[in-house]
Write a protein that holds these residues in place. Structure first.
Motif, mmCIF file in Angstrom:
data_model
loop_
_atom_site.group_PDB
_atom_site.id
_atom_site.type_symbol
_atom_site.label_atom_id
_atom_site.label_comp_id
_atom_site.label_asym_id
_atom_site.label_seq_id
_atom_site.Cartn_x
_atom_site.Cartn_y
_atom_site.Cartn_z
ATOM 1 N N PHE A 122 -1.912 -0.129 -4.785
ATOM 2 C CA PHE A 122 -2.304 -0.963 -3.644
ATOM 3 C C PHE A 122 -3.789 -0.770 -3.391
ATOM 4 O O PHE A 122 -4.246 0.328 -3.085
ATOM 5 N N ASN A 123 -4.572 -1.840 -3.516
ATOM 6 C CA ASN A 123 -6.024 -1.735 -3.400
ATOM 7 C C ASN A 123 -6.548 -2.022 -1.996
ATOM 8 O O ASN A 123 -7.753 -2.175 -1.802
ATOM 9 N N VAL A 129 -3.586 -3.862 -11.020
ATOM 10 C CA VAL A 129 -3.290 -3.025 -12.181
ATOM 11 C C VAL A 129 -4.271 -1.867 -12.251
ATOM 12 O O VAL A 129 -5.477 -2.050 -12.074
ATOM 13 N N LEU A 130 -3.745 -0.674 -12.491
ATOM 14 C CA LEU A 130 -4.574 0.515 -12.575
ATOM 15 C C LEU A 130 -5.613 0.350 -13.684
ATOM 16 O O LEU A 130 -5.264 0.017 -14.824
ATOM 17 N N LEU A 475 7.194 -7.219 0.610
ATOM 18 C CA LEU A 475 6.274 -6.659 -0.364
ATOM 19 C C LEU A 475 5.205 -5.842 0.357
ATOM 20 O O LEU A 475 4.674 -6.265 1.375
ATOM 21 N N VAL A 476 4.916 -4.670 -0.137
ATOM 22 C CA VAL A 476 3.921 -3.723 0.360
ATOM 23 C C VAL A 476 4.379 -3.006 1.625
ATOM 24 O O VAL A 476 4.399 -1.782 1.682
ATOM 25 N N VAL A 526 5.993 5.893 -0.546
ATOM 26 C CA VAL A 526 6.216 4.516 -0.985
ATOM 27 C C VAL A 526 5.073 3.986 -1.843
ATOM 28 O O VAL A 526 5.159 2.878 -2.359
ATOM 29 N N THR A 527 4.009 4.762 -1.982
ATOM 30 C CA THR A 527 2.905 4.367 -2.854
ATOM 31 C C THR A 527 2.434 5.570 -3.650
ATOM 32 O O THR A 527 2.665 6.721 -3.269
ATOM 33 N N TYR A 528 1.760 5.270 -4.758
ATOM 34 C CA TYR A 528 1.132 6.305 -5.572
ATOM 35 C C TYR A 528 -0.368 6.036 -5.595
ATOM 36 O O TYR A 528 -0.804 4.901 -5.802
ATOM 37 N N SER A 529 -1.142 7.065 -5.408
ATOM 38 C CA SER A 529 -2.596 6.926 -5.375
ATOM 39 C C SER A 529 -3.127 6.515 -6.743
ATOM 40 O O SER A 529 -2.619 6.966 -7.786
#
Length: 533
Positions: A122-123, A129-130, A475-476, A526-529
Motif C-alpha cells: 500500500f503506497n 507492485v513492490l 479493498l484496503v 493487515v499490511t506488509y511494509s
C-alpha cells in the motif's frame, strides 16, 4: 472530440485516510504488553478424539498463505495451516513444515525474466507492485535434499489439478516441493500418512478463473460432474489413510473486492479529460440512440453533465443488432452530414456505418448489476491502440481513430473486464452445486466442515467480528481481504484458522476455543511494509 487521458476511478487516496490505527501494524504494539485479566479460569486444552501428530494441509492459494498478489515467507508463516499448527502442538501435534520462498519479495524469475510479479504493497493511495526483482527461480527444487513439506497449498490449483500426475511441470509452486515429476498433489499428501488433514478451498479456482477473466471463455468453469468426481475421489483417498479432517466449501467469489471495488459509473463530469467531451459524445450517440430506442431502450447511451455516468460495455448476452444499425444509418439522409463534422466526405458514410454497427451491435451502458474487475480501473479512459490500428486500416485518420477507441467511453469495454449478470448466475449455480457435493461428502465421512461461503457473505454485508475488530471486504480498509482483492490478509487467515478450530471442536470434541487456544487478532496485521524483503 479529444482523446481522453487515463481516468482513475477508485478513490483510494480518500479512503486511505480511514486506514487508521485499527489496521496499522505499528499501532498494535501498545496492546501487546498489556494482557487483560478477566478473572475467568479456562478449562484445560484437550484434543478430543483427534491425533494431531501428523497434520497435512492440502489446498490452493488460501492454504499456502498467498496474499497481496504473491507468495512470500512472511505470508506463508501467517497461513492458516501454520496458525492451526501452533495450536495443535499444544496437545499432541508436531509443527507443520512450510515450503518457504526465498524472501519476502514474492514472485518468480526464470533466468533473468520475471514470470510472476513481486507482491503488492500500500503506497498511501492504492496497491502498488513492490519495486524489487524476485529471487526465487521457477526451477528451484526444495525436494532435492529429500525435504518433505506438510503444507501442500499450491496457488492456482483447481480441483482437477489435485490428483493430476505431472502437475509439477505446470505449476512451479508445486514443482519446488514435488518428490518426482509425475507425483500428484494428492499422492504427495497421502504418502505422508497424515493423522489429521485440512482440505480447503477446493473448487474456488474452478470458478475464480472464469470470473477474473470476465467470463470471456478463456478459463471456463469446471463442470459440476467433473468436480463431483474429483472431490469425492480425493476425500476417499485421504480418509482411507486418515479418517479425521476438515473441509471447506466455496464462497461466492463475486463478493470479493476484486469484483466490487470499481463502480459501474466512474465517468466523472468534473474530470477535465472527460467533462468537456460530453456534448460531443452525446451528439455522436445521438445518431445511434433512435435505433437503440426502437430495439431496446436500455441500450441508449447518454452521458450526464451533472453526475457520474456508467461506462459503455460489450454485452454478449444481447442480440447482435449490427446489421440493423448499418441498415438504418445508410438509409438516413442526414447521416452524410453527421460524419462531415469529423472531416469525412459523404462517400465515407457506408464505411462509418459499418464501423459503428460492428462496434455497438451488442453495447449498452453498465448498471449496478454489472461487476467490473479490479484491473479495469487502469484501463477505463485509456486509448486502445490495437483498435486504433484496426480503424486506421479501415481508412480513418489516426486522430479520429483514437477518438473512437477510448475504453469504456467511445469503445465498449471488452467482455474480459466485466462480469455480466448472466455470468454471475453461472458462477453462483456452479458454486452452489460444488457446495452441495462438499457438504454431502463431508457428512458421509464424518468430517468437520467450515462454511467459508457464509463467512464471506456476512463479511461483505456487515463484517465479521474478530476480537476487537470488524473485518469487512472493502479493498484496503476492510482488513479481511488483501491488496489483490481476492486473497486474505494475515488477520483474515487468522480468522479462518479460528473458524477451523470451531469446526474441529464441534466435530471431534476438542476445546480449542473454550480453552482460549485460538489466534488473537492483534497478533496479525493487515499490511506488509515495503521494507520487508
Amino acid at each position: 472530440m479529444k482523446t481522453l487521458k487515463n481516468i482513475k476511478y477508485i478513490g483510494l487516496i480518500a479512503i486511505a485516510i480511514g486506514f487508521t490505527s485499527c489496521n496499522d501494524e505499528s499501532d498494535y504494539e501498545e496492546f501487546l504488553d498489556v494482557q487483560p485479566d478477566s478473572g475467568v479460569v479456562l478449562p484445560t486444552l484437550t484434543n478430543g478424539t483427534v491425533d494431531f501428530s501428523k497434520y497435512v494441509a492440502l489446498g490452493a492459494s488460501f492454504t499456502s498463505g498467498y496474499t497481496d498478489g504473491a507468495l512470500f515467507k512472511a505470508a506463508q508463516e501467517n497461513s492458516f495451516p501454520n496458525t492451526l499448527s501452533k495450536q495443535f502442538v499444544k496437545v499432541n501435534g508436531n509443527a507443520i513444515t512450510l515450503p518457504l520462498m526465498n524472501d519476502n519479495i514474492g514472485g518468480f524469475v526464470f533466468g533473468s525474466t520475471v514470470v510472476a510479479n513481486p507482491r503488492l504493497f500500500f503506497n498511501g493511495s492504492g496497491p502498488q507492485v513492490l519495486p524489487a526483482t524476485p529471487t526465487t527461480d521457477v526451477t528451484t527444487s526444495l525436494a532435492a535434499d529429500g525435504s518433505i513439506f506438510t503444507n501442500v497449498g499450491i496457488p492456482g490449483a483447481k480441483s482437477t489439478h489435485i490428483d493430476f500426475n505431472g502437475y509439477a511441470s505446470l505449476n512451479p509452486y508445486f514443482g519446488r516441493i514435488a518428490t518426482s515429476p509425475t507425483i500428484s498433489m494428492l499422492e504427495y499428501a497421502v504418502a505422508q500418512n497424515p493423522t489429521f488433514f485440512t482440505l480447503s478451498e477446493i473448487g474456488g479456482n474452478d470458478v475464480l478463473g472464469y470470473a477474473t477473466s470476465g467470463g470471456d471463455g478463456s478459463d471456463p468453469i469446471t463442470p459440476t460432474a467433473t468436480f463431483d468426481f474429483v472431490f469425492t475421489d480425493m476425500v476417499n483417498q485421504l480418509t482411507a489413510v486418515c479418517p479425521n479432517g476438515v473441509v471447506t466449501n466455496v464462497p461466492y467469489i463475486t463478493d470479493l473486492p476484486h469484483f466490487t471495488t470499481v463502480p459501474h459509473n466512474p465517468l466523472d463530469p468534473t474530470n477535465p479529460s472527460f467533462g468537456p467531451q460530453i456534448p460531443l459524445l452525446n451528439s455522436i450517440f445521438g445518431a445511434l440512440n433512435p435505433i437503440f430506442n426502437a430495439v431496446d431502450p436500455a441500450r441508449a447511451i447518454v452521458f450526464s453533465e451533472t453526475s457520474a455516468s456508467p461506462v459503455v460495455i460489450h454485452d454478449e448476452s444481447l442480440a447482435d443488432i449490427s446489421a440493423i444499425i448499418i441498415q438504418q444509418l445508410n438509409a438516413s439522409p442526414t447521416f452524410p452530414g453527421f460524419i462531415a463534422q469529423f472531416g469525412l466526405p459523404a462517400s465515407a458514410a457506408p464505411l462509418v456505418a459499418n464501423l459503428l454497427g460492428a462496434t455497438y451491435g451488442q453495447s449498452r451502458q453498465a448498471t449496478e448489476a454489472d461487476l467490473l474487475v479490479l484491473p479495469s480501473s487502469s484501463i477505463i479512459g485509456t486509448v486502445n491502440t490495437a483498435n486504433v490500428a484496426v480503424l486506421m486500416g479501415q481508412g480513418l485518420p489516426q486522430a479520429l481513430a483514437g477518438q473512437f477507441s477510448v475504453e469504456g467511453v467511445s469503445l465498449p469495454l471488452a467482455d474480459k473486464w466485466v462480469v455480466l449478470p448472466t455470468e454471475q448466475a453461472e458462477i453462483k449455480t456452479a458454486t452452489d452445486a460444488y457446495n452441495a457435493t462438499i457438504s454431502s461428502v463431508a457428512n458421509s465421512k464424518g468430517l468437520a466442515l467450515v462454511d467459508l461461503n457464509a463467512i464471506l457473505s456476512q463479511a461483505s454485508v456487515m463484517g465479521v467480528e474478530f476480537d476487537d475488530y470488524n473485518l469487512a471486504t472493502n479493498l484496503v480498509t476492510g482488513g479481511l481481504v488483501s491488496l489483490d482483492g481476492v486473497h486474505l490478509t494475515a488477520r483474515g487467515y487468522a480468522l479462518m484458522a479460528n473458524k477451523f478450530l470451531e469446526a474441529i471442536d464441534a466435530t471431534y470434541g476438542s476445546n480449542f476455543v473454550a480453552s482460549g487456544n485460538v489466534a488473537k487478532a492483534e497478533d496479525f496485521g493487515v499490511t506488509y511494509s515495503p521494507a520487508l524483503q
